[in-house]
Design a protein around this motif. Structure first.
Motif, mmCIF file in Angstrom:
data_model
loop_
_atom_site.group_PDB
_atom_site.id
_atom_site.type_symbol
_atom_site.label_atom_id
_atom_site.label_comp_id
_atom_site.label_asym_id
_atom_site.label_seq_id
_atom_site.Cartn_x
_atom_site.Cartn_y
_atom_site.Cartn_z
ATOM 1 N N MET A 274 67.281 57.904 56.464
ATOM 2 C CA MET A 274 66.339 57.067 57.211
ATOM 3 C C MET A 274 64.936 57.656 57.148
ATOM 4 N N LEU A 275 63.931 56.758 57.227
ATOM 5 C CA LEU A 275 62.531 57.155 57.328
ATOM 6 C C LEU A 275 62.036 56.920 58.741
ATOM 7 N N ARG A 276 60.959 57.575 59.086
ATOM 8 C CA ARG A 276 60.391 57.415 60.422
ATOM 9 C C ARG A 276 59.601 56.107 60.536
ATOM 10 N N GLN A 277 59.417 55.666 61.761
ATOM 11 C CA GLN A 277 58.597 54.484 62.026
ATOM 12 C C GLN A 277 57.109 54.815 61.795
ATOM 13 N N PRO A 278 56.307 53.769 61.453
ATOM 14 C CA PRO A 278 56.693 52.361 61.321
ATOM 15 C C PRO A 278 57.423 52.102 60.005
ATOM 16 N N ILE A 279 58.557 51.432 60.091
ATOM 17 C CA ILE A 279 59.367 51.137 58.918
ATOM 18 C C ILE A 279 60.110 49.833 59.185
ATOM 19 N N HIS A 280 60.326 49.083 58.129
ATOM 20 C CA HIS A 280 61.088 47.841 58.294
ATOM 21 C C HIS A 280 62.562 48.155 58.488
ATOM 22 N N ARG A 281 63.316 47.202 59.001
ATOM 23 C CA ARG A 281 64.767 47.347 59.149
ATOM 24 C C ARG A 281 65.464 46.662 57.985
ATOM 25 N N MET A 282 66.694 47.089 57.714
ATOM 26 C CA MET A 282 67.501 46.468 56.668
ATOM 27 C C MET A 282 68.738 45.841 57.280
ATOM 28 N N SER A 283 68.975 44.599 56.919
ATOM 29 C CA SER A 283 70.160 43.905 57.422
ATOM 30 C C SER A 283 71.325 44.082 56.455
ATOM 31 N N ARG B 143 72.668 61.830 51.921
ATOM 32 C CA ARG B 143 73.823 62.346 51.179
ATOM 33 C C ARG B 143 74.037 63.846 51.429
ATOM 34 N N ALA B 144 72.948 64.629 51.393
ATOM 35 C CA ALA B 144 73.076 66.070 51.567
ATOM 36 C C ALA B 144 73.557 66.416 52.973
ATOM 37 N N ALA B 145 72.984 65.757 53.982
ATOM 38 C CA ALA B 145 73.385 66.020 55.365
ATOM 39 C C ALA B 145 74.832 65.598 55.600
ATOM 40 N N ASP C 221 68.326 63.399 62.775
ATOM 41 C CA ASP C 221 67.623 63.021 64.010
ATOM 42 C C ASP C 221 66.129 62.830 63.782
ATOM 43 N N LEU C 222 65.694 62.909 62.516
ATOM 44 C CA LEU C 222 64.300 62.698 62.106
ATOM 45 C C LEU C 222 63.343 63.737 62.683
ATOM 46 N N SER C 223 63.892 64.867 63.149
ATOM 47 C CA SER C 223 63.048 65.885 63.792
ATOM 48 C C SER C 223 62.281 66.738 62.794
ATOM 49 N N GLY C 224 62.679 66.703 61.539
ATOM 50 C CA GLY C 224 62.006 67.499 60.528
ATOM 51 C C GLY C 224 62.532 67.166 59.151
ATOM 52 N N LEU C 225 61.960 67.796 58.143
ATOM 53 C CA LEU C 225 62.357 67.538 56.764
ATOM 54 C C LEU C 225 63.729 68.142 56.470
ATOM 55 N N ASP C 226 64.449 67.492 55.578
ATOM 56 C CA ASP C 226 65.728 68.014 55.092
ATOM 57 C C ASP C 226 65.480 68.576 53.688
ATOM 58 N N GLU C 227 65.290 69.872 53.600
ATOM 59 C CA GLU C 227 64.944 70.491 52.320
ATOM 60 C C GLU C 227 66.024 70.267 51.274
ATOM 61 N N GLU C 228 67.280 70.347 51.668
ATOM 62 C CA GLU C 228 68.357 70.147 50.707
ATOM 63 C C GLU C 228 68.336 68.723 50.145
ATOM 64 N N GLY C 229 68.051 67.743 51.008
ATOM 65 C CA GLY C 229 67.959 66.358 50.549
ATOM 66 C C GLY C 229 66.794 66.142 49.602
ATOM 67 N N SER D 20 62.961 63.256 52.584
ATOM 68 C CA SER D 20 64.219 63.115 53.311
ATOM 69 C C SER D 20 64.102 63.908 54.602
ATOM 70 N N PHE D 21 64.656 63.331 55.670
ATOM 71 C CA PHE D 21 64.589 63.955 56.982
ATOM 72 C C PHE D 21 65.974 64.357 57.476
ATOM 73 N N LYS D 22 65.987 65.251 58.452
ATOM 74 C CA LYS D 22 67.222 65.546 59.157
ATOM 75 C C LYS D 22 67.710 64.259 59.836
#
Length: 332
Positions: free
Chosen positions: A275-284, A314-316, A7-15, A3-5
């Motif tokens: 959210m995950l970082r790219q490359p990743i598919h999108r969800m409609s 959820r945690a964020a 803004d995807l800048s780093g890991l979200d430890e709580e998540g 799980s990331f923060k």
């Protein structure tokens, strides 16, 4: 999955810690720390497994895959994984690996096994393109030789292997290794007849809830030879299974796994999401709706929180973090 923060800048430890406890509450005895599921630096991968091992310690086993860029990267990572309390390894192969012979495959895998003091699970799967040698995803002769290595203890039969291959594996090494086929459509044979004691790695948590651990019960019914009870649960899960595999087939045809879809499905039944970082598919929207509807058709009420909670995690979201809007997307 990490799980990331927001803004995807780093890991979200709580998540991440939330998801470890989520797996424990779903009745899982082990979890795969899927370091290959999204873009991370080596330092982030190491920090991810440190957090997972710390939160799981004494309550659940932790595994990690050999699926990074090179075997050198994998071994560097596995040595750190061992140092923080990792337990077992899914022995695949990195993207930058093109062996010229089955003997080379054996020598490479043996070198990886010898480099660490971790339990190793062989992983014959179509994605590694070893079928070009003409003996299936991993030849039975190689499986037998690998099974003789001291720290090789298990084997996961990868998706797309035919039932005949599974039968051959059990015949060859079923008395030496803890063999499993993660696909539940094989469990009457794999678990009921051949005595498999575990299954995975696979997203069984997405097919049940903390309060209704139906997949755990189904597995135990198969182990006990209670086919009526097992198959009643099997058919109850079918709407989720069908929706999941439909989406999986569309995405995996490009060589990827639908990891973001997995995160969404987990969020629907208590996971952190995010959210995950790219490359990743999108969800409609329709894909999300189909996964919600599949849970409902299976008798599970999906989480009805705001979709923004999924995107930030959820945690964020509970901490008050939200997606940036309008001019705020530029930061500052």
């Amino acid at each position: 999955m990490p799980s990331f923060k927001p803004d995807l800048s780093g890991l979200d430890e709580e998540g991440i810690r939330h998801d470890v406890n989520y797996y424990i509450e779903h009745g899982m005895f082990s979890v795969l720390a899927a370091v290959e599921s999204t873009s991370m630096t080596m330092a982030e991968r190491c920090e991810f497994v440190r957090i997972v091992c710390d939160e799981a310690r004494g309550r659940m086993l932790v595994s990690a895959p050999v699926l990074l860029d090179t075997f050198a990267d994998d071994v560097e990572f596995l040595k750190y994984f061992q140092s923080v309390g990792g337990h077992h390894v899914l022995l695949g192969s990195p993207v930058q690996y093109r062996p010229n012979s089955e003997e080379e495959v054996f020598q490479t895998m043996k070198a990886v096994c010898d480099a660490v003091d971790l339990c190793m699970d062989i992983y014959p799967a179509a994605r590694f393109d070893l079928s070009r040698f003409g003996h299936g995803t991993l030849s039975i002769d190689l499986v037998r030789r690998l099974a003789e290595i001291d720290n090789v203890v298990g084997l996961k039969i990868g998706n797309l292997n035919p039932p005949n291959y599974s039968a051959h594996v059990f015949s060859a090494v079923g008395e030496q290794l803890l063999v499993n086929d993660p696909l539940d459509n094989a469990w009457a044979f794999i678990v009921g007849d051949r005595g498999a004691q575990w299954a995975g790695a696979m997203g069984y948590d997405m097919w049940q809830t903390r309060d209704d651990q139906r997949v755990v019960r189904m597995f135990n019914h198969f182990r006990a030879g209670q086919l009526d009870e097992a198959m009643e649960i099997y058919w109850a899960i079918e709407p989720i299974r069908a929706a999941s595999w439909s989406l999986h087939g569309r995405v995996s045809s490009s060589g990827l796994y639908p990891f973001l879809s997995f995160k969404f499905q987990q969020w629907l039944v208590g996971g952190n999401g995010g959210m995950l970082r790219q490359p990743i598919h999108r969800m409609s929207e329709w894909e999300m709706d189909s996964l919600r509807a599949a849970l409902a058709a299976s008798g599970i009420t999906p989480h009805d929180g705001p979709i923004e909670e999924f995107f930030v995690g959820r945690a964020a979201y509970a901490r008050g973090e939200r997606l940036p809007r309008g001019v705020n997307v530029l930061g500052g």
